[in-house]
Write a protein that holds these residues in place. Structure first.
Motif, short mmCIF file in Angstrom:
data_model
loop_
_atom_site.label_atom_id
_atom_site.label_comp_id
_atom_site.label_asym_id
_atom_site.label_seq_id
_atom_site.Cartn_x
_atom_site.Cartn_y
_atom_site.Cartn_z
N THR A 209 0.83 -1.22 0.00
CA THR A 209 0.00 0.00 0.00
C THR A 209 0.87 1.27 0.00
O THR A 209 0.38 2.35 -0.27
N VAL A 210 2.16 1.11 0.31
CA VAL A 210 3.03 2.31 0.33
C VAL A 210 3.53 2.66 -1.07
O VAL A 210 4.07 3.74 -1.29
N LEU A 211 3.35 1.76 -2.04
CA LEU A 211 3.96 1.96 -3.37
C LEU A 211 3.57 3.30 -4.02
O LEU A 211 4.45 3.99 -4.55
N PRO A 212 2.32 3.75 -3.94
CA PRO A 212 2.00 5.04 -4.60
C PRO A 212 2.77 6.23 -4.01
O PRO A 212 2.87 7.28 -4.63
N THR A 213 3.38 6.03 -2.82
CA THR A 213 4.18 7.12 -2.22
C THR A 213 5.40 7.45 -3.08
O THR A 213 5.91 8.56 -3.05
N PHE A 214 5.88 6.44 -3.81
CA PHE A 214 7.15 6.61 -4.53
C PHE A 214 6.95 7.35 -5.85
O PHE A 214 7.18 6.82 -6.93
N GLU A 215 6.50 8.60 -5.73
CA GLU A 215 6.28 9.41 -6.94
C GLU A 215 7.63 9.90 -7.49
O GLU A 215 8.59 10.06 -6.74
N ASN A 216 7.63 10.12 -8.81
CA ASN A 216 8.80 10.74 -9.45
C ASN A 216 8.36 12.09 -10.02
O ASN A 216 7.53 12.13 -10.95
N ASP A 217 8.94 13.17 -9.50
CA ASP A 217 8.46 14.51 -9.89
C ASP A 217 8.77 14.87 -11.34
O ASP A 217 8.31 15.90 -11.84
N PHE A 218 9.58 14.04 -12.01
CA PHE A 218 9.85 14.32 -13.43
C PHE A 218 8.80 13.70 -14.35
O PHE A 218 8.69 14.04 -15.53
N GLU A 219 8.02 12.74 -13.80
CA GLU A 219 7.13 11.95 -14.66
C GLU A 219 6.18 12.82 -15.48
O GLU A 219 6.04 12.65 -16.69
N ALA A 220 5.53 13.78 -14.81
CA ALA A 220 4.47 14.55 -15.50
C ALA A 220 5.01 15.23 -16.76
O ALA A 220 4.46 15.08 -17.85
N VAL A 221 6.13 15.91 -16.63
CA VAL A 221 6.66 16.65 -17.79
C VAL A 221 7.23 15.70 -18.84
O VAL A 221 7.03 15.89 -20.05
N VAL A 222 7.87 14.64 -18.37
CA VAL A 222 8.44 13.68 -19.34
C VAL A 222 7.31 13.00 -20.11
O VAL A 222 7.37 12.86 -21.35
N PHE A 223 6.26 12.62 -19.42
CA PHE A 223 5.14 11.97 -20.11
C PHE A 223 4.43 12.93 -21.06
O PHE A 223 3.94 12.52 -22.12
N ASP A 224 4.39 14.23 -20.70
CA ASP A 224 3.78 15.21 -21.62
C ASP A 224 4.57 15.33 -22.92
O ASP A 224 4.01 15.43 -24.00
N TYR A 225 5.89 15.32 -22.81
CA TYR A 225 6.73 15.54 -24.01
C TYR A 225 7.12 14.24 -24.72
O TYR A 225 7.51 14.27 -25.88
N TYR A 226 7.09 13.13 -24.00
CA TYR A 226 7.54 11.85 -24.59
C TYR A 226 6.48 10.78 -24.33
O TYR A 226 6.62 9.98 -23.39
N PRO A 227 5.44 10.75 -25.13
CA PRO A 227 4.33 9.77 -24.92
C PRO A 227 4.82 8.32 -24.89
O PRO A 227 4.27 7.48 -24.18
N SER A 228 5.92 8.05 -25.64
CA SER A 228 6.40 6.65 -25.68
C SER A 228 6.87 6.20 -24.30
O SER A 228 6.85 5.01 -23.97
N VAL A 229 7.27 7.17 -23.48
CA VAL A 229 7.74 6.81 -22.13
C VAL A 229 6.54 6.47 -21.24
O VAL A 229 6.55 5.49 -20.50
N ARG A 230 5.49 7.26 -21.38
CA ARG A 230 4.25 6.96 -20.64
C ARG A 230 3.74 5.58 -21.06
O ARG A 230 3.35 4.76 -20.21
#
Ligand code: SUD
Ligand code: ADP
Length: 289
Positions: A209-230
């Motif tokens: 249940t703790v797994l969602p805590t491990f956010e990566n603050d770069f994800e949002a911008v990287v996923f916006d610019y690089y859909p293949s990564v998402r």
């Protein structure tokens, strides 16, 4: 002629929380480094001059390579001009958020410190490492699961290991760390979770249940610019990963699996083996010169 060969392992970031920005432009962060079974191979041979070769021709083999930067920094520190030939077999994708260049730099410091008979104390090597890169101290001083803060150079060994199989995938996008730090969406006001406590719950009690805590603050911008990564992260989850995330500033993504057969099946789903790696539970970077 002395000759030393070592492996330089890659890392992933389990959680990457950017908490502020220093006057010098570097960002403060809290993250957990975990080693993965993806490594470069380096061979060092004493020589009159300092030079290197690199198997990946897309990377420089001159003073812009982090291996030669590390070697030159050590020579300047020791005020000597011994040489070496460094042969780098590059397996870790670069611009991947896997710390490959930083790992190569750390391996170079560690090996030449011995090969050249310098035997610099660890505090001095640490100071040289930080100047080469914020991630370099981790590869120089640690072998397992480590909590990092500051700019990534303040390390605390968590004395735990991940009880999961890790599938790490490179979605063929080279992302500049500088670009990522310039463009991420800041969440400095966020209440920062205690990643050390979360790792304890995950590793000791296998509390998923703790797994969602491990956010990566770069994800949002990287996923916006690089859909293949998402899409690569989504594919890991479709293949049954308990958790998946971007590593570092990307573009590599990793998934945690509780079963080896599911992890191996996920690897196959990504096709070309050279762009993915499978790490067993409780993995540590064992190669030391
Ligand atoms: C993002 C992280 C997460 O582990 O790794 P990667 O994604 O590169 O693997 C690290 O913070 C990367 O460390 P490293 O790759 O050694 O960065 P450095 O070479 O020291 O710095 C490259 C550039 O990134 C920015 N930088 C780096 C680290 C940091 N804490 N704050 C920053 O703002 C700075 O603009 C710096 O000039
Ligand atoms: N030996 C090296 N291996 C990888 N990258 C290197 C090396 N020497 C210099 N570099 C440069 O350093 C940058 C960061 O490399 P790396 O540490 O692999 O970054 P990341 O962790 O973001 O993948 C690369 O974009 C590359 O241009």
């Amino acid at each position: 002629m002395q000759h030393i060969s070592v492996k330089a392992f890659a890392k992933i970031n389990l959680g990457l929380l950017i908490t502020g920005k220093r006057p010098d432009g570097y960002h403060m962060l809290e993250t957990v480094f975990a080693p993965v079974n993806w490594y470069d191979e380096l061979t060092f041979t004493s020589a009159d001059e300092l030079s290197m070769t690199c198997s990946n021709l897309d990377l420089p083999s001159d003073d812009n390579n982090l291996c030669l930067k590390a070697a030159s920094a050590l020579r300047d520190y020791a005020e000597m001009t011994k040489g070496a030939t460094i042969r780098l077999t590059k397996n870790i994708p670069f611009g991947a958020g896997l710390g490959g260049g930083s790992s190569d730099a750390a391996a170079t410091l560690r090996v030449l410190n011995v090969l050249w008979g310098i035997h610099a104390p660890s505090d001095d090597l640490h100071a040289l490492a930080v100047k080469l890169g914020a991630d370099v101290p981790y590869f120089l001083e640690s072998s397992g699961l480590v909590f990092a803060s500051g700019i990534g150079e303040q390390l605390q060994d968590l004395e735990r290991s991940l009880p999961f199989h890790i599938v790490t995938v490179f979605p063929e996008e080279h992302i500049s760390t500088v670009w990522a730090y310039k463009n991420f969406y800041p969440k400095f006001e966020r209440k920062v979770p205690d990643l050390k406590e979360m790792v304890f719950e995950l590793c000791e009690n296998k509390d998923l249940t703790v797994l969602p805590t491990f956010e990566n603050d770069f994800e949002a911008v990287v996923f916006d610019y690089y859909p293949s990564v998402r899409q690569a992260k989504e594919k890991l989850l479709e293949e049954g990963a308990l958790f998946a995330s971007l590593s570092g500033s990307g573009s590599a993504v990793f998934g945690l699996f509780d079963r080896q057969d599911a992890a191996e099946k996920a690897m196959q789903a990504f096709g070309d083996k050279s762009r993915a790696s499978l790490t067993p539970p409780s993995f540590k970077m064992i190669q030391r010169s």
